[in-house]
Scaffold this motif. Structure first.
Motif, short mmCIF file in Angstrom:
data_model
loop_
_atom_site.label_atom_id
_atom_site.label_comp_id
_atom_site.label_asym_id
_atom_site.label_seq_id
_atom_site.Cartn_x
_atom_site.Cartn_y
_atom_site.Cartn_z
N SER A 4 -0.32 -4.18 7.17
CA SER A 4 -1.33 -4.67 6.23
C SER A 4 -2.15 -3.51 5.71
O SER A 4 -2.44 -2.56 6.43
CB SER A 4 -2.22 -5.72 6.88
OG SER A 4 -2.92 -5.18 7.98
N TYR A 5 -2.50 -3.63 4.46
CA TYR A 5 -3.26 -2.60 3.78
C TYR A 5 -4.68 -3.09 3.56
O TYR A 5 -4.90 -4.22 3.11
CB TYR A 5 -2.62 -2.28 2.42
CG TYR A 5 -3.38 -1.26 1.63
CD1 TYR A 5 -3.45 0.06 2.06
CD2 TYR A 5 -4.04 -1.62 0.46
CE1 TYR A 5 -4.16 1.00 1.33
CE2 TYR A 5 -4.74 -0.68 -0.28
CZ TYR A 5 -4.79 0.63 0.16
OH TYR A 5 -5.50 1.56 -0.56
N ASP A 6 -5.65 -2.26 3.91
CA ASP A 6 -7.05 -2.58 3.68
C ASP A 6 -7.54 -1.67 2.55
O ASP A 6 -7.79 -0.48 2.77
CB ASP A 6 -7.86 -2.32 4.95
CG ASP A 6 -9.34 -2.63 4.78
OD1 ASP A 6 -9.83 -2.73 3.63
OD2 ASP A 6 -10.03 -2.76 5.81
N PRO A 7 -7.67 -2.21 1.32
CA PRO A 7 -8.07 -1.37 0.20
C PRO A 7 -9.50 -0.83 0.31
O PRO A 7 -9.79 0.24 -0.20
CB PRO A 7 -7.92 -2.29 -1.02
CG PRO A 7 -7.93 -3.67 -0.47
CD PRO A 7 -7.43 -3.59 0.93
N THR A 8 -10.36 -1.55 1.00
CA THR A 8 -11.74 -1.08 1.18
C THR A 8 -11.78 0.19 2.00
O THR A 8 -12.52 1.13 1.70
CB THR A 8 -12.60 -2.17 1.85
OG1 THR A 8 -12.49 -3.36 1.08
CG2 THR A 8 -14.04 -1.75 1.96
N GLU A 9 -10.98 0.24 3.05
CA GLU A 9 -10.94 1.39 3.95
C GLU A 9 -9.81 2.36 3.61
O GLU A 9 -9.72 3.42 4.24
CB GLU A 9 -10.77 0.91 5.39
CG GLU A 9 -11.89 0.04 5.90
CD GLU A 9 -13.19 0.81 6.07
OE1 GLU A 9 -13.14 1.99 6.46
OE2 GLU A 9 -14.26 0.22 5.81
N SER A 10 -8.93 1.98 2.69
CA SER A 10 -7.74 2.79 2.35
C SER A 10 -6.90 3.09 3.59
O SER A 10 -6.45 4.21 3.81
CB SER A 10 -8.13 4.09 1.64
OG SER A 10 -8.76 3.81 0.43
N THR A 11 -6.72 2.06 4.41
CA THR A 11 -5.92 2.22 5.62
C THR A 11 -4.73 1.27 5.62
O THR A 11 -4.78 0.18 5.05
CB THR A 11 -6.74 1.94 6.90
OG1 THR A 11 -7.24 0.60 6.85
CG2 THR A 11 -7.88 2.91 7.06
#
Length: 148
Positions: free
Chosen positions: A83-90
């Motif tokens: 899963s990609y977290d765009p807020t954290e860029s992780t």
């Protein structure tokens, strides 16, 4: 039917998921290839960074395929979720099984195997392995990942 597990088009999604994949070498390789395609289509990564993500993830898959169900003598299953977290860029990748953790025997000095966990830790920004009687969960995290 196993093929249905690979039919979902997740190439532009925030998630990559394969649940109930047979924990054997051929399905581990196929899952690696699907994961690679997803990474290449969804993220702006250079080939080296892509290689790091793929190799670390494949090490977790391969370990599950080789060791998780060894003591019970059958092919179990593994789940892969990214899963990609765009807020954290992780980007977080989890590989889980319902098998048993096998503590490695002491390795001889001249070994050509047994480097998978070290590779996972070296190639990711964070790596953790949790074991219990219900199975093993490997979690790999990469930071500064950007969508393509």
């Amino acid at each position: 039917m196993v093929d249905s597990l690979f039919a979902a088009d997740a190439s532009h999604a925030e998630r990559f998921e394969r649940i109930g994949v047979p924990a054997d070498p051929s399905h581990a390789a196929r899952t690696r290839d699907d994961f690679t395609q997803w990474l290449q289509s969804a993220f702006a990564l250079d080939p080296y960074r892509t290689g790091d993500l793929v190799l670390a993830t494949y090490e977790a898959l391969a370990n599950t395929a080789e060791f998780a169900y060894l003591s019970v003598g059958l092919t179990g299953t593994m789940d892969v979720q990214a899963s990609y977290d765009p807020t954290e860029s992780t980007l977080s990748v989890t590989v889980a099984d319902r098998g048993l953790w096998r503590t490695a025997a002491p390795a001889p000095k001249d070994r050509s195997r047994g480097r998978g966990i070290a590779l996972m830790k070296a190639l990711s920004d964070r790596a953790s392995i949790q074991t219990s009687s219900d199975g093993t969960t490997v979690r790999l995290v990469w930071t500064n990942i950007h969508k393509g």
